[in-house]
Motif scaffolding. Structure first.
Motif, short mmCIF file in Angstrom:
data_model
loop_
_atom_site.label_atom_id
_atom_site.label_comp_id
_atom_site.label_asym_id
_atom_site.label_seq_id
_atom_site.Cartn_x
_atom_site.Cartn_y
_atom_site.Cartn_z
N ASP A 1 23.25 29.83 -14.44
CA ASP A 1 23.92 31.13 -14.49
C ASP A 1 23.60 31.97 -13.25
OD1 ASP A 1 25.41 30.94 -16.76
OD2 ASP A 1 23.91 31.84 -18.09
N GLU A 2 22.34 31.92 -12.83
CA GLU A 2 21.93 32.72 -11.67
C GLU A 2 22.32 32.07 -10.35
OE1 GLU A 2 20.87 35.64 -11.96
OE2 GLU A 2 20.60 35.61 -14.13
N ASP A 3 22.42 30.75 -10.35
CA ASP A 3 22.70 30.03 -9.10
C ASP A 3 23.41 28.73 -9.43
OD1 ASP A 3 22.78 28.77 -6.67
OD2 ASP A 3 20.60 28.47 -6.50
N PRO A 4 24.74 28.63 -9.18
CA PRO A 4 25.47 27.40 -9.50
C PRO A 4 24.90 26.17 -8.80
CG PRO A 4 26.99 29.19 -9.01
CD PRO A 4 25.63 29.69 -8.65
N ASN A 5 24.15 26.37 -7.74
CA ASN A 5 23.55 25.25 -7.01
C ASN A 5 22.07 25.06 -7.35
OD1 ASN A 5 25.99 24.71 -5.51
ND2 ASN A 5 25.52 26.52 -4.28
N ALA A 6 21.67 25.49 -8.52
CA ALA A 6 20.27 25.36 -8.94
C ALA A 6 19.82 23.90 -8.87
CB ALA A 6 20.11 25.90 -10.35
N GLN A 7 18.54 23.71 -8.53
CA GLN A 7 17.97 22.38 -8.39
C GLN A 7 17.10 22.05 -9.60
OE1 GLN A 7 18.78 20.39 -5.68
NE2 GLN A 7 20.20 22.11 -5.32
N VAL A 8 17.38 20.92 -10.23
CA VAL A 8 16.62 20.47 -11.40
C VAL A 8 16.19 19.03 -11.16
CG1 VAL A 8 16.61 20.16 -13.90
CG2 VAL A 8 18.01 21.98 -12.87
N SER A 9 14.88 18.77 -11.25
CA SER A 9 14.40 17.41 -11.00
C SER A 9 13.10 17.18 -11.79
CB SER A 9 14.15 17.20 -9.51
OG SER A 9 13.17 18.11 -9.04
N TRP A 10 12.82 15.91 -12.04
CA TRP A 10 11.58 15.52 -12.72
C TRP A 10 10.81 14.59 -11.79
CZ3 TRP A 10 9.03 11.10 -14.10
CH2 TRP A 10 8.00 11.22 -15.05
N ASP A 11 9.52 14.84 -11.65
CA ASP A 11 8.69 14.00 -10.79
C ASP A 11 7.24 14.08 -11.25
OD1 ASP A 11 8.24 12.29 -8.45
OD2 ASP A 11 7.19 14.04 -7.63
N ASP A 12 6.64 12.92 -11.42
CA ASP A 12 5.21 12.84 -11.73
C ASP A 12 4.84 13.69 -12.95
OD1 ASP A 12 2.66 11.89 -11.43
OD2 ASP A 12 2.07 13.43 -9.97
N GLY A 13 5.67 13.59 -13.99
CA GLY A 13 5.36 14.27 -15.24
C GLY A 13 5.72 15.72 -15.30
N VAL A 14 6.38 16.26 -14.27
CA VAL A 14 6.70 17.69 -14.24
C VAL A 14 8.20 17.87 -14.00
CG1 VAL A 14 6.32 19.91 -13.10
CG2 VAL A 14 4.41 18.31 -13.40
N LEU A 15 8.83 18.64 -14.87
CA LEU A 15 10.23 19.04 -14.68
C LEU A 15 10.25 20.37 -13.95
CD1 LEU A 15 13.29 18.70 -15.29
CD2 LEU A 15 12.88 20.00 -17.40
N THR A 16 11.00 20.40 -12.82
CA THR A 16 11.10 21.61 -12.01
C THR A 16 12.53 22.14 -12.08
OG1 THR A 16 9.39 20.80 -10.51
CG2 THR A 16 10.79 22.62 -9.72
N ALA B 1 15.18 23.50 -25.83
CA ALA B 1 14.51 24.56 -25.09
C ALA B 1 14.63 24.35 -23.59
CB ALA B 1 13.04 24.62 -25.51
N LEU B 2 14.42 23.11 -23.13
CA LEU B 2 14.59 22.83 -21.70
C LEU B 2 16.01 23.12 -21.25
CD1 LEU B 2 12.59 19.47 -21.45
CD2 LEU B 2 11.84 21.73 -20.67
N SER B 3 16.98 22.83 -22.12
CA SER B 3 18.38 23.09 -21.77
C SER B 3 18.63 24.58 -21.57
CB SER B 3 19.30 22.54 -22.86
OG SER B 3 19.16 21.14 -22.99
N GLU B 4 17.95 25.42 -22.36
CA GLU B 4 18.12 26.86 -22.19
C GLU B 4 17.63 27.32 -20.83
OE1 GLU B 4 19.42 29.43 -23.65
OE2 GLU B 4 20.32 28.26 -25.26
N LEU B 5 16.49 26.81 -20.40
CA LEU B 5 15.96 27.20 -19.09
C LEU B 5 16.89 26.73 -17.97
CD1 LEU B 5 12.13 26.47 -19.56
CD2 LEU B 5 13.37 28.63 -19.89
N ILE B 6 17.44 25.52 -18.13
CA ILE B 6 18.38 25.01 -17.11
C ILE B 6 19.64 25.87 -17.08
CG2 ILE B 6 19.80 23.05 -16.45
CD1 ILE B 6 17.64 21.23 -17.67
N ALA B 7 20.14 26.24 -18.28
CA ALA B 7 21.35 27.06 -18.35
C ALA B 7 21.14 28.41 -17.67
CB ALA B 7 21.76 27.26 -19.81
N ASN B 8 19.98 29.02 -17.88
CA ASN B 8 19.70 30.29 -17.21
C ASN B 8 19.69 30.15 -15.71
OD1 ASN B 8 19.45 32.02 -19.41
ND2 ASN B 8 17.34 31.42 -19.81
N ALA B 9 19.13 29.04 -15.22
CA ALA B 9 19.07 28.82 -13.77
C ALA B 9 20.47 28.65 -13.19
CB ALA B 9 18.22 27.59 -13.47
#
Length: 701
Positions: free
Chosen positions: A56-71, A46-54
């Motif tokens: 698709d919309e922006d090849p330079n999308a930012q994905v990071s995990w910090d303090d228990g939260v994936l952004t 499921a997390l991979s789907e959200l990352i894939a959508n991001a």
């Protein structure tokens, strides 16, 4: 009204936006999807789907995990209302997404997972929080098996002031976040772009990974490498994107490997199979390597890493293998492959089967014909032979005879008075025939009919049936007799020709040169029946050959040609040219532009010059029936396409090369006439050959 809204899964606070034109403060949307739907999906999926959508919309999308939260943040246009509807998709073939359901299903899986905390989305103008809730339709008026109501996915909406981009935040363990992020090459490799069809082979990291457009789909145990397929293959996944259809995966992997000329990939697979390693069926691609450059790359690897004299043992070749082993040959094995795959990989490497190598070794070292040097003839024999050759050339044409050799014993034709050698264009005459003028002329005319029938010349076109006891050969002899009777009846005698210019001097051309194992000037490149442009190309290749051998570290032309994996007939035809219209039983060997380009590059010449040097004079007749050769008009579509490609390469070279492009295009279009028996229109190709000589500093022959 509130009861109805509650019943259909929509709730609002504030005024009705359709009535007042003012947006509601809160809203909700319930999807009638059971939480058991896509039960096979994991939180990582499921997390991979959200990352894939991001992405698709922006090849330079930012994905990071910090303090228990994936952004997951992108700078795209946001999620429109249509993006919340099941089955509605605006994805293109250049994007990862496909069905228009990924985001909805991902939210469902995350909302029901005990490992996942709060999920929030903020996009342009609004945000939402997905949750799994129990709902009873029409306040419970609709019969239900559950007293508590059905669980459904609910989006709770709220407005915001955001003007661009979308941000998902998901409370989750670090391990899940890192596993999801690790599925995307774009996040680990800055500047990553999805590969073009069919995809790319990835040697780095753990083997067996299979991506589609940079998104990990599956892992295949036993693979020697990993593969990133193009986005064209995304329709071949299952709906969960966890499996690629088996046949499609096999085809894609083989296409990737068969089309690769990367030395590192070739080294990986060649060393593996020669060490006895096995390959899964999907990676057994050796029989699919057909393009010239990948084949040349395999030959280059073999030349750099394999013993000079090597063979492999095929069934029933054990005796030949023992013979070769005694002669110092080295045996190669690919024990992990099936028989046909072993043959395919050895063919790529240029390694022959034991029986073929044995036969070649025996033939190479067998003295099949005992030749008599000209200086070994008596003065009377030499004078008679020269006079008879001159008479035949005057009667038929200078192309009727080129090199005439004398022998006293031959295994090629042990019972004849002479013979013609199609491979070289030689005419051979037994020494015993040089005692009588009549017999000598008879042998020379007979063999000249074979030669002209085979190669053509003057007003005669090449024919396929030029051998003894064939109609074509009989017709050629009839033409010769009719020509001679016509000359006799006219009383004009035989025409005089400049034999010194028309027939090359072959003295010294059988001697070794410089101890390099090369022969001197190739006499077949001086055949008077061959167009001048082809002869000039042959001389250019032969003059440049010593420099190419030195630069490439080759000892002979055979080694140089073998390194390109191009059929040797191409080189023989370019350096031993034929008259216009000549066709061997295997077709016009030197027609493929890519293969000619490999030979040209190996000798240090520009590919379009070499291709045009041989094929321009063939243009008006190539691909046409002989009865239409003299008709004007555009050349065939394939010939025009090849010339267009050559002209594009000449444009890139610029200077005197680009200057010939208009004339070449006019010839191909039929604007400039190209008569069959006139060579004046060959000038553009001859000019290009002269430019090559000037560039390389080669003297004019």
């Amino acid at each position: 009204m509130s009861d109805i809204n509650s019943a259909i899964g929509v709730s609002r606070a504030g005024a009705d936006p359709s009535a007042s034109g003012v947006a509601a403060d809160t809203d909700s949307l319930a999807y009638p999807i059971s939480p058991e739907y896509v039960k096979s999906w994991t939180p990582v999926r499921a997390l991979s789907e959200l990352i894939a959508n991001a992405i698709d919309e922006d090849p330079n999308a930012q994905v990071s995990w910090d303090d228990g939260v994936l952004t997951i943040a992108d700078e795209g246009p946001g999620i429109p209302e249509e993006g919340l509807i099941l089955g509605v998709s605006t994805k293109t073939n250049e994007q990862i997404g496909q069905f228009g359901e990924g985001k909805k299903l991902a939210c469902l899986v995350l909302a029901r997972s005990p490992e996942i905390g709060a999920v929030r989305c903020e996009t342009v103008g609004y945000g939402f929080i997905p949750a799994v809730e129990r709902r009873k339709l029409l306040g419970g008026l609709i019969p239900s098996r559950s007293q508590q109501g059905s669980e459904v996915l609910v989006y709770r909406f709220h407005p915001n002031a955001r003007t661009g981009g979308t941000v998902f935040t998901v409370e989750c363990p670090r391990k899940l976040a890192e596993e999801a992020i690790g599925r995307f090459r774009a996040l680990a490799e800055p500047g990553y772009r999805p590969p073009q069809a069919p995809g790319v082979c990835v040697r780095d990291g753990d083997p067996g990974r299979v991506w589609i457009g940079g998104v990990l789909v599956t892992r295949m145990s036993g693979f020697l490498a990993s593969y990133d397929l193009s986005l064209d293959h995304k329709a071949l996944q299952n709906r969960d994107r966890t499996v690629v259809e088996a046949g499609a995966l096999r085809t894609a992997v083989r296409d990737i490997l068969a089309g690769s000329d990367d030395p590192k990939i070739i080294d990986l697979f060649a060393r593996h199979v020669l060490d006895g390693g096995k390959l899964r069926e999907q990676e057994q691609f050796f029989g699919d390597v057909r393009m010239p450059r990948p084949r040349a790359a395999w030959r280059s690897w073999a030349r750099a890493h394999l013993p000079e004299r090597a063979y492999y043992t095929s069934p029933r070749g054990e005796e030949a293998a023992l013979y070769l082993k005694d002669k110092g040959y080295s045996e190669l094995l690919a024990a992990g492959l099936s028989g046909h795959q072993q043959i395919a990989v050895m063919n790529l490497l240029g390694v022959e089967a034991a029986r073929a190598s044995q036969t070649r070794h025996v033939v190479r070292n067998a003295n099949r014909t005992s030749w008599v040097a000209r200086k070994a003839l008596t003065d009377a024999e030499r004078t008679l032979l020269n006079e008879c050759c001159d008479l035949v050339r005057r009667a038929i044409g200078p192309f009727a005879l080129d090199r005439v050799k004398v022998y006293d014993q031959s295994e090629e034709s042990p019972c004849s008075r002479g013979f013609y050698r199609p491979l070289t264009g030689d005419v051979a005459i037994h020494r015993d025939q040089l005692t009588d003028r009549h017999r000598t002329l008879g042998v020379l005319l007979h063999e000249a009919a074979h030669r002209v029938g085979h190669r053509g010349g003057g007003h005669w076109s090449a024919i396929p049936d030029y051998h003894d006891r064939s109609r074509g050969f009989e017709s050629m002899l009839e033409d010769f007799a009719a020509r001679l009777l016509g000359l006799l009846a006219d009383g004009s005698g035989l025409p005089q020709i400049d034999t010194a210019a028309a027939v090359p001097d072959h003295r010294g051309r059988d001697s070794k040169a410089d101890g390099s194992g090369l022969r001197g000037r190739n006499w077949r490149a001086d055949d008077p029946g061959v167009p001048a442009v082809r002869r000039e190309l042959a001389h250019l290749l032969l003059d440049q050959l010593p420099h190419a051998l030195t630069a490439g570290g080759f000892r002979t032309a055979t080694e140089l040609v073998a390194s390109t994996a191009v059929y040797p007939g191409y080189w023989r035809l370019l350096t031993n040219p034929r008259p216009v219209g000549y066709r061997s039983y295997r077709g016009d060997h030197a027609g493929d532009y890519d293969k000619v380009a490999l030979l040209a590059e190996a000798t240090g010449l520009h590919p379009p010059v070499v291709w045009l040097g041989y094929h321009l004079c063939e243009g008006p007749i190539r691909g046409r029936r002989s009865e239409t050769w003299r008709r004007p008009g555009p050349w065939t579509a394939k010939t025009r396409a090849d010339i267009t490609r050559a002209c594009a390469d000449l444009d890139k070279l610029g200077g005197p090369y680009a200057e010939q492009v208009p004339a070449l295009q006019a010839l191909a279009d039929g604007t400039i006439p190209a008569p069959f028996d006139d060579e004046s229109w060959h000038t553009p190709a001859r000019t290009l050959l002269a430019a090559e000589r000037s560039r390389l500093g080669l003297p004019t022959p």
